[in-house]
Design an enzyme around this catalytic site. Structure first.
Site, mmCIF file in Angstrom:
data_model
loop_
_atom_site.group_PDB
_atom_site.id
_atom_site.type_symbol
_atom_site.label_atom_id
_atom_site.label_comp_id
_atom_site.label_asym_id
_atom_site.label_seq_id
_atom_site.Cartn_x
_atom_site.Cartn_y
_atom_site.Cartn_z
ATOM 1 N N HIS A 18 1.089 3.437 9.898
ATOM 2 C CA HIS A 18 0.713 3.571 8.491
ATOM 3 C C HIS A 18 -0.782 3.287 8.318
ATOM 4 O O HIS A 18 -1.507 3.087 9.299
ATOM 5 C CB HIS A 18 1.583 2.676 7.599
ATOM 6 C CG HIS A 18 1.483 1.204 7.902
ATOM 7 N ND1 HIS A 18 0.308 0.497 7.801
ATOM 8 C CD2 HIS A 18 2.425 0.309 8.308
ATOM 9 C CE1 HIS A 18 0.517 -0.760 8.123
ATOM 10 N NE2 HIS A 18 1.798 -0.910 8.446
ATOM 11 N N HIS A 21 -2.532 0.424 10.335
ATOM 12 C CA HIS A 21 -2.772 0.733 11.752
ATOM 13 C C HIS A 21 -3.937 1.722 11.878
ATOM 14 O O HIS A 21 -4.788 1.595 12.756
ATOM 15 C CB HIS A 21 -1.533 1.363 12.384
ATOM 16 C CG HIS A 21 -0.298 0.517 12.267
ATOM 17 N ND1 HIS A 21 0.883 0.982 11.747
ATOM 18 C CD2 HIS A 21 -0.064 -0.771 12.589
ATOM 19 C CE1 HIS A 21 1.788 0.027 11.758
ATOM 20 N NE2 HIS A 21 1.239 -1.057 12.268
ATOM 21 N N CYS A 143 9.884 -18.564 5.929
ATOM 22 C CA CYS A 143 8.731 -18.088 6.703
ATOM 23 C C CYS A 143 7.652 -17.632 5.723
ATOM 24 O O CYS A 143 7.941 -16.854 4.813
ATOM 25 C CB CYS A 143 9.160 -16.935 7.605
ATOM 26 S SG CYS A 143 7.799 -15.874 8.089
ATOM 27 N N HIS A 146 7.436 -13.557 6.009
ATOM 28 C CA HIS A 146 8.599 -12.717 5.656
ATOM 29 C C HIS A 146 9.377 -13.238 4.452
ATOM 30 O O HIS A 146 10.261 -12.552 3.947
ATOM 31 C CB HIS A 146 9.530 -12.579 6.867
ATOM 32 C CG HIS A 146 8.920 -11.786 7.983
ATOM 33 N ND1 HIS A 146 8.115 -12.360 8.943
ATOM 34 C CD2 HIS A 146 8.951 -10.471 8.254
ATOM 35 C CE1 HIS A 146 7.696 -11.421 9.773
ATOM 36 N NE2 HIS A 146 8.196 -10.266 9.373
ATOM 37 N N LYS A 295 1.141 -5.433 -2.045
ATOM 38 C CA LYS A 295 1.290 -5.429 -0.591
ATOM 39 C C LYS A 295 1.976 -4.113 -0.204
ATOM 40 O O LYS A 295 2.856 -3.641 -0.918
ATOM 41 C CB LYS A 295 2.157 -6.617 -0.189
ATOM 42 C CG LYS A 295 1.989 -6.992 1.245
ATOM 43 C CD LYS A 295 2.679 -8.263 1.609
ATOM 44 C CE LYS A 295 2.724 -8.319 3.125
ATOM 45 N NZ LYS A 295 3.315 -9.512 3.630
ATOM 46 N N LYS A 298 7.793 -1.213 2.945
ATOM 47 C CA LYS A 298 8.838 -0.197 2.869
ATOM 48 C C LYS A 298 9.630 -0.360 1.577
ATOM 49 O O LYS A 298 9.942 0.602 0.898
ATOM 50 C CB LYS A 298 9.785 -0.374 4.057
ATOM 51 C CG LYS A 298 9.768 0.795 5.009
ATOM 52 C CD LYS A 298 10.916 0.652 5.965
ATOM 53 C CE LYS A 298 10.559 1.251 7.314
ATOM 54 N NZ LYS A 298 11.467 0.853 8.357
HETATM 55 O O1 ME8 Z 1 1.195 -7.634 15.181
HETATM 56 N N1 ME8 Z 1 -3.992 -3.816 6.360
HETATM 57 O O2 ME8 Z 1 1.763 -5.451 15.679
HETATM 58 P P1 ME8 Z 1 1.824 -4.770 14.228
HETATM 59 C C1 ME8 Z 1 -4.800 -3.789 7.424
HETATM 60 N N2 ME8 Z 1 2.335 -6.131 18.172
HETATM 61 N N3 ME8 Z 1 -4.358 -3.749 8.683
HETATM 62 C C2 ME8 Z 1 -3.047 -3.737 8.893
HETATM 63 C C3 ME8 Z 1 -2.131 -3.780 7.819
HETATM 64 C C4 ME8 Z 1 -2.663 -3.818 6.485
HETATM 65 N N4 ME8 Z 1 -1.918 -3.825 5.411
HETATM 66 N N5 ME8 Z 1 -0.885 -3.774 8.341
HETATM 67 C C5 ME8 Z 1 -1.026 -3.707 9.692
HETATM 68 C C6 ME8 Z 1 1.520 -6.765 15.972
HETATM 69 N N6 ME8 Z 1 -2.322 -3.680 10.035
HETATM 70 C C7 ME8 Z 1 1.575 -7.102 17.460
HETATM 71 C C8 ME8 Z 1 0.151 -7.189 17.969
HETATM 72 S S1 ME8 Z 1 -1.653 -7.498 19.905
HETATM 73 C C9 ME8 Z 1 -1.707 -8.137 21.428
HETATM 74 C C10 ME8 Z 1 0.019 -7.541 19.417
HETATM 75 C C11 ME8 Z 1 -2.870 -3.570 11.410
HETATM 76 O O3 ME8 Z 1 2.400 -3.412 14.429
HETATM 77 C C12 ME8 Z 1 -3.785 -4.720 11.745
HETATM 78 O O4 ME8 Z 1 -4.591 -4.352 12.820
HETATM 79 O O5 ME8 Z 1 2.458 -5.669 13.262
HETATM 80 C C13 ME8 Z 1 -2.798 -5.771 12.192
HETATM 81 O O6 ME8 Z 1 -3.409 -6.824 12.913
HETATM 82 C C14 ME8 Z 1 -1.878 -4.936 13.039
HETATM 83 O O7 ME8 Z 1 -1.802 -3.669 12.326
HETATM 84 C C15 ME8 Z 1 -0.492 -5.519 13.222
HETATM 85 O O8 ME8 Z 1 0.287 -4.553 13.863
#
Ligand code: ME8
Length: 644
Positions: A18, A21, A143, A146, A295, A298
């Site tokens: 999304h 990412h 949490c 969540h 925020k 989904k």
């Molecule tokens: O945490 N605004 O994966 P994840 C900005 N697998 N960036 C966002 C965002 C938002 N609303 N939502 C997600 C994980 N991101 C682990 C990481 S690393 C060794 C392991 C981006 O799929 C942002 O980069 O939950 C955030 O840190 C990351 O997606 C979290 O991705």
């Protein structure tokens, strides 16, 4: 050659990619491209995080085996990035055998050091985060992330002796200001480290979870989440023996959002230290995107699909909006209207118009060929050159700090400066006077500026920039650029270079409302207006000519205190001094939207006083429900030009 290694988080495959990412990955891509222009040899890593309870659960919900499931979702990420002009060097997946081997090797090393021990632990466990929480970290027993009740779990597990490195880590963070940035996040980490750290649970018994990497020293357990995921940053470089590791690890920069600050700022450096490896060089942390202040989730149904936005407005514009709108370290708010406003102000008006008018002029005055000029520069040329060099040097400074929004702001000072330079040198006048020498100087400088502008936008808008280069008769890929040299020189295009006839890079956009009820209402109102208008008194041409209508350029715009309806503007209408105009447009335009745009001004209206401010004219707009749209001109016109 200097190297630069940049990584994004590896994304969980329990959900589709999304906006969030896309943002992190585009930010890393832009910084990586910038570093390439700085002459560095770069390596850009992204990937997917594929183990753990959440992912197993997601595959069970879909009724497919986890291997097939992770392959399917991981592919969505891999397929999306090229469509967003993201050029990574390697895509890591934690299910790759090479990655698993690396994790096992490090675990063994840390175990042999005595930093992993077996113990019993009871604590509150969040299945969403796959982590234990201490009482202090909970919010109303839930949490914090969540907002769900936690499960108390007591079991025997392996622990990493993280607490042993607490003092060392505090010292390291304090001694290296570059390590964690921006400052607010560095301070947040130091605040976390003021509490006692505790050790990190790194295993799960296979009786509870098998979808992980088996511990090399106990086959009844797997490791999961952080001890698995963080190691992707070195397994992807082929640690320990691969040349890439030796070459790129010393320049490692991780880009993450604030949600995973603690694992990256605390778990990861202590793991590296324990394994006897050098630390990464820099952690760069950004804020969170909200969607119209809420925020993104989904359940709220407000997930922004990156591909839909970039399909609608173009990949370059989408990337530009994300990079320009969010300041590193602060949260950002996404709205389609915001994107359209930025698009129109910065891309259509400032940059797009600059190209349109410059190309048109070159065709008109020099049959489309850049004129030769090697004479002296006039004072106003020198000022333009100074502005260009200064803004390029600011641009470089900001990019080095990953502050892309500010880098773009600096670049736009230059782009707007070029528009003003054209307005004030008035090539049309020079042409009329037959002053070919001066006209050649001005056009040569303008085209040197366009080249610089195209280069400056390339890291964020590679596709649009390459088109700009083409329009300038240059081939981006064939040129050897060096940004440092660019901040010291104004490179003129070779005399005789043929440029395109038209540019049309960023035609203005309107936000099309999907709500057909709205559309019907608008049509009804338009009909009513037509009827009202047909009943209005007719005037003759002389009466119309009494109106002094001119093109104005908004030099400054600001809100008027104590009202949310008015903006105070300084408008250049081609006179010695700027006019102050107080306009009732604040409900449709912010000061940023209107600053540096062209408007149509009624200049001979009797001055009135509004909120204590004298208004010396009126700007014209089209009214519709809701809001209004300012009248503008399609391409840049000199301020003061008569409208009739
Ligand atoms: O945490 N605004 O994966 P994840 C900005 N697998 N960036 C966002 C965002 C938002 N609303 N939502 C997600 C994980 N991101 C682990 C990481 S690393 C060794 C392991 C981006 O799929 C942002 O980069 O939950 C955030 O840190 C990351 O997606 C979290 O991705």
């Amino acid at each position: 050659m200097d190297t630069f290694y940049i990584t994004t988080p590896i994304y969980y495959v329990n959900a589709n990619p999304h906006l969030g990412h896309a943002y992190t990955t585009i930010l890393a891509d832009a910084v990586n491209r910038f570093q390439r222009l700085m002459g560095k040899e770069t390596f850009f890593l992204t990937g997917t995080d594929e183990h753990g309870e959440k992912i197993l659960q997601a595959s069970e919900e879909k009724g497919v085996n986890p291997g097939d499931y992770v392959e399917e979702v991981s592919k969505k990420f891999r397929d999306l990035w090229p469509d967003l002009d993201i050029e990574y060097d390697y895509f890591i997946r934690t299910t790759y055998p090479e990655h698993k081997a690396c994790v096992q090797k490090i675990l063994q090393q840390v175990y042999d050091n005595g930093d992993i021990y077996f113990g019993e632990y009871g604590g509150y466990y969040c299945h969403g985060c796959e982590a234990f929480y201490t009482d202090r970290e909970l919010e109303d027993g839930k949490c914090p992330d969540h907002q769900k009740p936690l499960e108390y779990i007591q079991e025997k597990n392996y622990f990493f002796r993280m607490s042993a490195y607490q003092d060392w880590l505090i010292e390291h963070i304090n001694s290296d200001p570059y390590f964690i940035q921006p400052e607010n996040f560095k301070n947040e980490v130091l605040a976390m480290l003021r509490e006692s750290l505790g050790d990190l649970c790194i295993s799960r018994p296979k009786t509870r979870l098998t979808w992980g990497i088996e511990l090399p020293f106990d086959s009844d357990y797997v490791t999961y989440v952080w001890f698995d995921a963080l190691l992707n940053y070195i397994s992807a470089l082929g640690w320990p023996e691969d040349e890439n590791f030796r070459k790129f690890w010393p320049s490692a920069h991780h880009v993450v959002a604030k949600d995973i600050l603690k694992p990256h700022a605390i778990f990861w450096p202590t793991m590296l230290k324990s394994a006897g490896l050098d630390l990464y060089k820099g952690l760069r942390v950004h804020g969170y995107w909200k969607v119209e202040e809420a925020k993104m989730s989904k359940s709220l149904g407000n997930i922004v699909e990156p591909l839909a936005m970039s399909g609608k407005y173009g990949t370059s514009a989408f990337r530009y909006f994300l990079m320009r709108e969010m300041q590193l370290g602060l949260d950002g708010s996404f709205s389609e209207q915001g994107l359209v406003n930025r698009f129109n102000a910065d891309l259509a008006n400032d940059l797009g118009n600059l190209f349109n008018r410059a190309l048109a002029m070159l065709h008109k005055y020099f049959r489309g060929e850049v004129p030769a000029y090697d004479g002296d520069w006039a004072q106003e040329d020198l000022e333009m050159i100074d502005l260009g060099l200064q803004s390029f040097s600011d641009y470089i400074d900001y990019y080095q700090q990953f502050r892309v929004a500010q880098a773009l702001e600096a670049l736009w000072e230059f782009i707007r400066g070029l528009n003003k330079y054209i307005d004030s040198t008035a090539p049309w006048q020079l042409n009329k006077e037959g002053n070919l020498e001066r006209l050649s100087a001005v056009m040569s400088l303008v085209f040197a500026g366009l080249r610089k502008a195209a280069l400056g936008v390339w890291p964020v808008m590679p596709r649009a920039a390459e088109t700009m280069f083409e329009q300038l008769g240059l081939d981006f890929n064939a040129e050897k650029f060096d940004l440092l040299r660019e901040s010291e020189n104004f490179v003129q295009l070779a005399a005789g270079t043929r440029v395109a006839k038209k540019s049309n890079l960023f035609p203005r956009q309107e936000l099309v409302s999907k709500d057909s009820g709205e559309q019907e209402k608008k049509k009804g109102a338009a009909k009513e207006n037509r009827e009202k208008n047909s009943q209005k008194k007719q005037i003759d041409i002389k009466q119309f000519q009494e109106l002094d209508l001119r093109i104005g350029y908004v030099v400054n715009a600001e809100n008027v205190v104590e009202t949310d309806k008015l903006l105070r503007l300084d408008v250049d209408v081609g006179e010695e001094r700027y006019r102050q105009i107080v306009a009732g447009i604040a409900e449709s335009y912010s000061p940023d939207d209107i600053q540096h745009t062209q408007v149509v001004v009624v200049c001979n209206l009797k001055p009135v006083t509004l909120k204590g401010l004298t208004s010396e004219g009126m700007i014209l707009s089209a009214h519709q429900d809701p809001g209004l749209t300012l009248l503008s001109v399609k391409s840049g016109v000199q301020p003061g030009s008569k409208v009739g």
